[in-house]
Design a protein around this motif. Structure first.
Motif, mmCIF file in Angstrom:
data_model
loop_
_atom_site.group_PDB
_atom_site.id
_atom_site.type_symbol
_atom_site.label_atom_id
_atom_site.label_comp_id
_atom_site.label_asym_id
_atom_site.label_seq_id
_atom_site.Cartn_x
_atom_site.Cartn_y
_atom_site.Cartn_z
ATOM 1 N N ALA A 312 7.894 -0.127 11.613
ATOM 2 C CA ALA A 312 7.496 0.817 10.566
ATOM 3 C C ALA A 312 5.999 1.070 10.680
ATOM 4 O O ALA A 312 5.192 0.311 10.131
ATOM 5 C CB ALA A 312 7.841 0.286 9.185
ATOM 6 N N ALA A 313 5.634 2.133 11.369
ATOM 7 C CA ALA A 313 4.219 2.423 11.587
ATOM 8 C C ALA A 313 3.476 2.662 10.277
ATOM 9 O O ALA A 313 2.300 2.312 10.143
ATOM 10 C CB ALA A 313 4.082 3.644 12.498
ATOM 11 N N MET A 314 4.162 3.246 9.284
ATOM 12 C CA MET A 314 3.524 3.532 8.000
ATOM 13 C C MET A 314 3.489 2.311 7.083
ATOM 14 O O MET A 314 2.788 2.316 6.066
ATOM 15 C CB MET A 314 4.270 4.670 7.284
ATOM 16 C CG MET A 314 4.260 6.000 8.018
ATOM 17 S SD MET A 314 2.602 6.730 8.134
ATOM 18 C CE MET A 314 2.194 6.357 9.840
ATOM 19 N N HIS A 315 4.242 1.265 7.441
ATOM 20 C CA HIS A 315 4.355 0.106 6.561
ATOM 21 C C HIS A 315 4.260 -1.185 7.378
ATOM 22 O O HIS A 315 5.252 -1.911 7.524
ATOM 23 C CB HIS A 315 5.660 0.150 5.784
ATOM 24 C CG HIS A 315 5.842 1.410 4.995
ATOM 25 N ND1 HIS A 315 5.243 1.605 3.773
ATOM 26 C CD2 HIS A 315 6.522 2.550 5.270
ATOM 27 C CE1 HIS A 315 5.559 2.806 3.320
ATOM 28 N NE2 HIS A 315 6.330 3.397 4.207
ATOM 29 N N PRO A 316 3.078 -1.494 7.906
ATOM 30 C CA PRO A 316 2.930 -2.681 8.757
ATOM 31 C C PRO A 316 3.194 -3.993 8.024
ATOM 32 O O PRO A 316 3.433 -5.016 8.663
ATOM 33 C CB PRO A 316 1.472 -2.597 9.220
ATOM 34 C CG PRO A 316 0.782 -1.752 8.196
ATOM 35 C CD PRO A 316 1.807 -0.756 7.751
ATOM 36 N N GLU A 317 3.209 -3.968 6.685
ATOM 37 C CA GLU A 317 3.468 -5.199 5.928
ATOM 38 C C GLU A 317 4.824 -5.809 6.266
ATOM 39 O O GLU A 317 5.003 -7.023 6.166
ATOM 40 C CB GLU A 317 3.427 -4.924 4.412
ATOM 41 C CG GLU A 317 2.203 -4.182 3.924
ATOM 42 C CD GLU A 317 2.497 -2.727 3.680
ATOM 43 O OE1 GLU A 317 2.323 -2.268 2.540
ATOM 44 O OE2 GLU A 317 2.913 -2.047 4.647
ATOM 45 N N ILE A 318 5.767 -4.955 6.669
ATOM 46 C CA ILE A 318 7.114 -5.465 6.907
ATOM 47 C C ILE A 318 7.127 -6.454 8.072
ATOM 48 O O ILE A 318 7.920 -7.404 8.092
ATOM 49 C CB ILE A 318 8.111 -4.301 7.142
ATOM 50 C CG1 ILE A 318 9.555 -4.793 6.970
ATOM 51 C CG2 ILE A 318 7.933 -3.646 8.481
ATOM 52 C CD1 ILE A 318 9.902 -5.223 5.579
ATOM 53 N N GLU A 319 6.239 -6.257 9.044
ATOM 54 C CA GLU A 319 6.166 -7.206 10.159
ATOM 55 C C GLU A 319 5.561 -8.535 9.716
ATOM 56 O O GLU A 319 5.811 -9.569 10.331
ATOM 57 C CB GLU A 319 5.348 -6.613 11.310
ATOM 58 C CG GLU A 319 6.010 -5.410 11.973
ATOM 59 C CD GLU A 319 5.212 -4.893 13.155
ATOM 60 O OE1 GLU A 319 4.405 -5.675 13.714
ATOM 61 O OE2 GLU A 319 5.374 -3.702 13.507
ATOM 62 N N GLN A 320 4.790 -8.503 8.655
ATOM 63 C CA GLN A 320 4.161 -9.727 8.162
ATOM 64 C C GLN A 320 5.119 -10.548 7.301
ATOM 65 O O GLN A 320 5.163 -11.776 7.414
ATOM 66 C CB GLN A 320 2.908 -9.368 7.362
ATOM 67 C CG GLN A 320 1.859 -8.623 8.180
ATOM 68 C CD GLN A 320 0.801 -7.969 7.307
ATOM 69 O OE1 GLN A 320 0.699 -8.253 6.115
ATOM 70 N NE2 GLN A 320 0.023 -7.061 7.886
#
Length: 419
Positions: A312-320
């Motif tokens: 999710a380029a717009m929502h990098p938090e998901i990778e965290q």
């Protein structure tokens, strides 16, 4: 000649077993808008981005032809929610060309200047709407383009939806062109209910009720051309015109018959083949949402999307934070409550049903595996399964009796016949 009939009191053409001709659709739009009292008024047309099947060029040509020379100002606003902005070339293709006299805008959701504050929904009202799941007030902000026109005309499709039950109607305002507050609250409410319980639910779900309450604060007159698309094609089964409630209700009734398929028994494994309109996992996750209900306990959903390079380029938090079931976050709320609730909701929607306790850890009902161009360490770091795209043999899964391969996944909902 186009035939109109009233459905509380939306005008509808087509039905579940029909496929409309282009000239039928154009005639219907012209006739519907001619009688809508739009002369001399300013109109903001709200349309979806490219992640939904919809013959938007056909519809936009009809709307533009019906309103040009009659309305005082015509603007089209692309309801991105929090998706990536479309480029001018993408917009031209998406809408089917340039339209003289019509301004086209992306919803610039990351710019605070985009929004107008419409009011607040109080905590007691939120508690009532949510059946006690949430109890806090929420500010209602909306793209100023909607507020600065006399009429807001939604033009877009209706499908089963993992957050609200069925998409469309006032959902094009919230979250389509809304501020983060309602986006977060509505999505987290859907997550608390769970995707598997709310997806494809007819009528006014708690999330739909929250969206409708926010929409009551919009000063513009709210109308909608709600369409039911033949999934994956540029054809339409039906078009409904009315206000954003009645039009949506009529289209959702058709969608419930055309976009829901039933299986006699659970399947052990699903391979969802994702079309290129889903450009990241944030959107391609629909291949899980729409199949979770038919997967057996301990089964697996494989999202096959070779074109996808990002979670999710717009929502990098998901990778965290990774992908986890609802109970994982609730049990550790102090740790996660500062993350955008819309991101938390997306995480739970893709991970599906499960449980969590400190003693036993997280136990999810279904395994989720990606076959994409995302690097392995990123996939596994987000708590998802990984299969190497280079060695993945789709044909072997197609011939496997324990695997259900779904082409063009993401819009049709699959359910068990006895549920």
């Amino acid at each position: 000649m186009t035939t109109l009939y009233d459905v509380r009191p939306a005008a509808v053409i087509g039905g579940p077993d029909e496929v409309l001709a282009d000239d039928q659709v154009t005639a219907f739009v012209h006739e519907a808008l001619a009688g809508a009292g739009l002369d001399g008024r300013s109109v903001c047309v709200i349309v979806p981005d490219a992640t939904r099947s919809c013959p938007l060029p056909l519809l936009m040509r009809a709307v533009h032809g019906a309103l040009t020379g009659r309305v005082s100002r015509l603007t089209t606003l692309i309801a991105l929610g929090t998706h990536a902005a479309m480029t001018p070339a993408e917009i031209e293709t998406h809408l089917g060309g340039d339209y003289p006299g019509m301004e086209v805008l992306n919803h610039e959701w990351s710019d605070p200047a985009t929004f107008v504050h419409l009011g607040t929904i109080g905590a007691d009202r939120v508690g009532e709407i949510s059946n006690g799941l949430l109890h806090e007030e929420v500010a209602v902000r909306l793209n100023r383009a909607v507020v600065e026109h006399d009429v807001a005309l939604v033009v877009g499709p209706v499908f089963p939806h993992e957050v609200v039950g069925f998409s469309g109607g006032n959902k094009y305002f919230f979250p389509g062109v809304a501020g983060q507050e309602v986006i977060d609250l509505s999505h987290w409410l859907g997550a608390l209910i769970t995707s598997s319980d709310i997806i494809g639910t007819r009528g006014i779900t708690p999330v739909r009720a929250l969206i409708d309450a926010a929409a009551e604060l919009i000063p513009a007159e709210k109308l909608a051309l709600s369409v039911v698309a033949q999934s994956g094609t540029s054809a339409l089964h039906a078009v409904a015109f009315g206000d954003t409630r009645t039009s949506w209700e009529a289209a959702a009734a058709v969608s419930a018959e055309t976009h829901v398929r039933y299986l006699d028994k659970p399947v052990q494994r699903v391979v969802s083949v994702m079309p290129p309109k889903y450009q990241d996992i944030w959107t391609a996750a629909k291949g899980f949402y729409k199949l979770e209900p038919v997967v057996a306990d301990g089964g697996e959903v494989i999202l096959y999307a070779p074109h996808v390079t990002h979670i999710a380029a717009m929502h990098p938090e998901i990778e965290q934070i990774g992908y986890h079931c609802r109970d994982y976050f609730l049990a550790q709320w102090d740790r996660f409550k500062s993350v955008h609730w819309g991101v938390l909701a997306h995480s739970t929607h893709l991970r599906g049903a499960g449980t969590y306790s400190e003693a036993e850890g997280e136990k999810c009902r279904v395994q989720v595996t990606l076959v994409t161009s995302i690097p392995e360490h990123i996939v596994r770091g987000a708590d998802l399964g990984y299969l190497d795209l280079a060695t993945f043999d789709l044909k072997s899964y197609e011939s496997d009796p324990d695997t259900f391969v779904v082409p063009n996944a993401g819009e049709t909902l699959y359910r068990l016949a006895d549920h």
